[in-house]
Design a protein around this motif. Structure first.
Motif, PDB file in Angstrom:
ATOM      1  N   UNK A   1       0.830  -1.194   0.000  1.00 51.54           N
ATOM      2  CA  UNK A   1       0.000   0.000   0.000  1.00 51.54           C
ATOM      3  C   UNK A   1       0.871   1.254   0.000  1.00 51.54           C
ATOM      4  N   UNK A   2       1.876   1.241   0.826  1.00 49.43           N
ATOM      5  CA  UNK A   2       2.771   2.395   0.939  1.00 49.43           C
ATOM      6  C   UNK A   2       3.409   2.726  -0.401  1.00 49.43           C
ATOM      7  N   UNK A   3       3.914   1.720  -1.081  1.00 50.85           N
ATOM      8  CA  UNK A   3       4.590   1.953  -2.366  1.00 50.85           C
ATOM      9  C   UNK A   3       3.602   2.387  -3.447  1.00 50.85           C
ATOM     10  N   UNK A   4       2.373   1.884  -3.382  1.00 50.72           N
ATOM     11  CA  UNK A   4       1.376   2.278  -4.377  1.00 50.72           C
ATOM     12  C   UNK A   4       1.045   3.754  -4.300  1.00 50.72           C
ATOM     13  N   UNK A   5       1.191   4.351  -3.118  1.00 43.37           N
ATOM     14  CA  UNK A   5       0.880   5.770  -2.945  1.00 43.37           C
ATOM     15  C   UNK A   5       1.798   6.683  -3.762  1.00 43.37           C
ATOM     16  N   UNK A   6       2.931   6.166  -4.208  1.00 39.36           N
ATOM     17  CA  UNK A   6       3.873   6.987  -4.973  1.00 39.36           C
ATOM     18  C   UNK A   6       3.246   7.533  -6.254  1.00 39.36           C
ATOM     19  N   UNK A   7       2.236   6.854  -6.791  1.00 43.29           N
ATOM     20  CA  UNK A   7       1.635   7.309  -8.044  1.00 43.29           C
ATOM     21  C   UNK A   7       0.898   8.637  -7.883  1.00 43.29           C
ATOM     22  N   UNK A   8       0.654   9.069  -6.649  1.00 40.89           N
ATOM     23  CA  UNK A   8      -0.003  10.360  -6.439  1.00 40.89           C
ATOM     24  C   UNK A   8       0.962  11.538  -6.481  1.00 40.89           C
ATOM     25  N   UNK A   9       2.245  11.269  -6.488  1.00 36.47           N
ATOM     26  CA  UNK A   9       3.231  12.345  -6.391  1.00 36.47           C
ATOM     27  C   UNK A   9       3.301  13.208  -7.641  1.00 36.47           C
ATOM     28  N   UNK A  10       3.083  12.642  -8.810  1.00 35.27           N
ATOM     29  CA  UNK A  10       3.373  13.364 -10.054  1.00 35.27           C
ATOM     30  C   UNK A  10       2.200  13.464 -11.011  1.00 35.27           C
ATOM     31  N   UNK A  11       0.983  13.274 -10.505  1.00 42.26           N
ATOM     32  CA  UNK A  11      -0.188  13.461 -11.347  1.00 42.26           C
ATOM     33  C   UNK A  11      -1.290  14.141 -10.553  1.00 42.26           C
ATOM     34  N   UNK A  12      -2.133  14.862 -11.261  1.00 42.37           N
ATOM     35  CA  UNK A  12      -3.193  15.615 -10.604  1.00 42.37           C
ATOM     36  C   UNK A  12      -4.141  14.677  -9.871  1.00 42.37           C
ATOM     37  N   UNK A  13      -4.569  15.098  -8.694  1.00 42.99           N
ATOM     38  CA  UNK A  13      -5.491  14.310  -7.894  1.00 42.99           C
ATOM     39  C   UNK A  13      -6.899  14.451  -8.468  1.00 42.99           C
ATOM     40  N   UNK A  14      -7.455  13.350  -8.949  1.00 47.56           N
ATOM     41  CA  UNK A  14      -8.808  13.317  -9.513  1.00 47.56           C
ATOM     42  C   UNK A  14      -9.509  12.053  -9.033  1.00 47.56           C
ATOM     43  N   UNK A  15     -10.837  12.006  -9.123  1.00 50.30           N
ATOM     44  CA  UNK A  15     -11.533  10.761  -8.763  1.00 50.30           C
ATOM     45  C   UNK A  15     -11.049   9.553  -9.548  1.00 50.30           C
ATOM     46  N   UNK A  16     -10.757   9.722 -10.836  1.00 52.64           N
ATOM     47  CA  UNK A  16     -10.284   8.602 -11.634  1.00 52.64           C
ATOM     48  C   UNK A  16      -8.940   8.085 -11.143  1.00 52.64           C
ATOM     49  N   UNK A  17      -8.036   8.995 -10.805  1.00 51.81           N
ATOM     50  CA  UNK A  17      -6.731   8.601 -10.280  1.00 51.81           C
ATOM     51  C   UNK A  17      -6.893   7.850  -8.961  1.00 51.81           C
ATOM     52  N   UNK A  18      -7.806   8.319  -8.130  1.00 51.03           N
ATOM     53  CA  UNK A  18      -8.034   7.654  -6.844  1.00 51.03           C
ATOM     54  C   UNK A  18      -8.609   6.259  -7.040  1.00 51.03           C
ATOM     55  N   UNK A  19      -9.491   6.110  -8.010  1.00 48.32           N
ATOM     56  CA  UNK A  19     -10.056   4.776  -8.267  1.00 48.32           C
ATOM     57  C   UNK A  19      -8.962   3.808  -8.708  1.00 48.32           C
ATOM     58  N   UNK A  20      -8.102   4.243  -9.603  1.00 52.07           N
ATOM     59  CA  UNK A  20      -7.020   3.373 -10.059  1.00 52.07           C
ATOM     60  C   UNK A  20      -6.085   3.002  -8.915  1.00 52.07           C
ATOM     61  N   UNK A  21      -5.858   3.938  -8.003  1.00 51.64           N
ATOM     62  CA  UNK A  21      -5.000   3.644  -6.861  1.00 51.64           C
ATOM     63  C   UNK A  21      -5.637   2.583  -5.963  1.00 51.64           C
ATOM     64  N   UNK A  22      -6.930   2.717  -5.682  1.00 48.95           N
ATOM     65  CA  UNK A  22      -7.593   1.728  -4.839  1.00 48.95           C
ATOM     66  C   UNK A  22      -7.673   0.367  -5.527  1.00 48.95           C
ATOM     67  N   UNK A  23      -7.810   0.365  -6.850  1.00 49.39           N
ATOM     68  CA  UNK A  23      -7.757  -0.896  -7.586  1.00 49.39           C
ATOM     69  C   UNK A  23      -6.394  -1.552  -7.431  1.00 49.39           C
ATOM     70  N   UNK A  24      -5.336  -0.730  -7.392  1.00 44.47           N
ATOM     71  CA  UNK A  24      -3.987  -1.264  -7.177  1.00 44.47           C
ATOM     72  C   UNK A  24      -3.851  -1.825  -5.756  1.00 44.47           C
ATOM     73  N   UNK A  25      -4.471  -1.159  -4.782  1.00 42.36           N
ATOM     74  CA  UNK A  25      -4.473  -1.697  -3.415  1.00 42.36           C
ATOM     75  C   UNK A  25      -5.045  -3.118  -3.404  1.00 42.36           C
ATOM     76  N   UNK A  26      -6.192  -3.293  -4.057  1.00 43.71           N
ATOM     77  CA  UNK A  26      -6.863  -4.594  -4.046  1.00 43.71           C
ATOM     78  C   UNK A  26      -6.111  -5.628  -4.878  1.00 43.71           C
TER      79      UNK A  26
END
Length: 295
Positions: A62-87
């Motif tokens: 989970x910690x490493x997956x959070x890195x994808x938020x560092x260099x792209x705009x925070x949007x609902x779509x980005x958040x969904x992809x991140x949670x999909x990566x968590x699962x």
């Protein structure tokens, strides 16, 4: 070289283990991109743990997956992809993922009249959850403002009228004398009380948005109330602020209704809750009102 495989104690099977609703980490320091700026955030990230599959989760994934938020705009779509990566990183172990981001949103606000400007900070949080392919994002913000009591204003006006009757008993009034009286403490014998207040708003966002409209939400809230607290001011700004308060007298009920109407006009939300708190200057307690739509 040691050829032994490092033990993974968390992955040990727990056939009779009780399932857990949420397992993860809180207060992770993280830079995120909001409206074109890098913001320092604190993240809470976690997943559930289904029955009998594992002793624990893989928090480092989970910690490493959070890195994808560092260099792209925070949007609902980005958040969904991140949670999909968590699962995806916990396949067979988890069916729900959650992320909360807390940060301060800084806006430079102009004075009401003078050319001065100053920075205001707003407490913002974003909550995203994905469970059984159901996804939603909530945007929360707290906005301070000033509120002047309508009852107090009416009582003050009545006292001023009484004082006027005492000081001007003759039938014919001298304009200059009245004008001087209005500008004196002898004439304005009472003033209404006002207080610093706070609006707490939580919106449920449409999940297909390509932006996170934090500034638009704050602007909507402040415009609907009309008495946003100020930063750098001169006397002309303070006078304009007094005028704004006088033209926007409101109980907490009035403030809640104003906000409800303004939020209903937003096209990018599917529901909201709101709460206003007026930190009374007359009483030792606060006045509170709340409202919601499709929550």
């Amino acid at each position: 070289m040691n050829s032994l495989t490092l033990p993974d104690i968390a992955a040990q099977s727990q056939l009779h283990a009780t399932p857990l609703d949420w397992v993860g980490m809180c207060a992770i320091a993280l830079p995120i991109q909001v409206e074109g700026r890098q913001v320092a955030a604190m993240a809470d990230a976690g997943v559930n743990l289904i029955e009998g599959k594992s002793r624990g989760i893989h928090m480092s994934r989970l910690y490493l997956a959070l890195e994808r938020l560092e260099n792209q705009a925070l949007t609902p779509l980005v958040l969904r992809r991140l949670l999909e990566a968590f699962l995806a990183s916990h396949e067979g172990l988890s069916t729900a993922a959650h992320l909360r981001l807390n940060f301060e949103h800084l806006l430079k606000r102009p004075a009401l009249v003078s050319p001065l400007a100053g920075w205001k900070r707003y407490q913002v949080s974003v909550d995203a959850k994905l469970e059984n392919e159901m996804f939603h994002v909530e945007l929360s913000v707290r906005v301070p403002y000033s509120s002047t009591c309508p009852c107090s204003a009416a009582l003050a006006r009545q006292l001023i009228q009484r004082q006027f009757e005492q000081d001007f008993k003759e039938d014919e009034l001298n304009r200059d004398a009245v004008l001087t009286w209005l500008g004196s403490s002898q004439g304005i014998v009472a003033t209404p009380h006002s207080q610093r207040s706070q609006a707490s708003i939580k919106l449920r966002l449409r999940d297909n948005l390509d932006a996170l409209s934090v500034t638009e939400l704050i602007d909507t809230i402040e415009a609907s109330l009309g008495t946003a607290v100020q930063t750098a001011v001169k006397r002309a700004d303070e006078q304009a602020f007094a005028l704004a308060n006088g033209q926007n007298l409101m109980f907490c009920e009035d403030a809640a209704r104003r906000l409800h109407r303004a939020l209903r006009a937003l096209t990018w939300t599917t529901g909201f809750t709101l709460r206003v708190e007026h930190a009374e200057s007359l009483h030792a307690h606060d006045a509170v009102a709340s409202s919601q739509w499709q929550w």
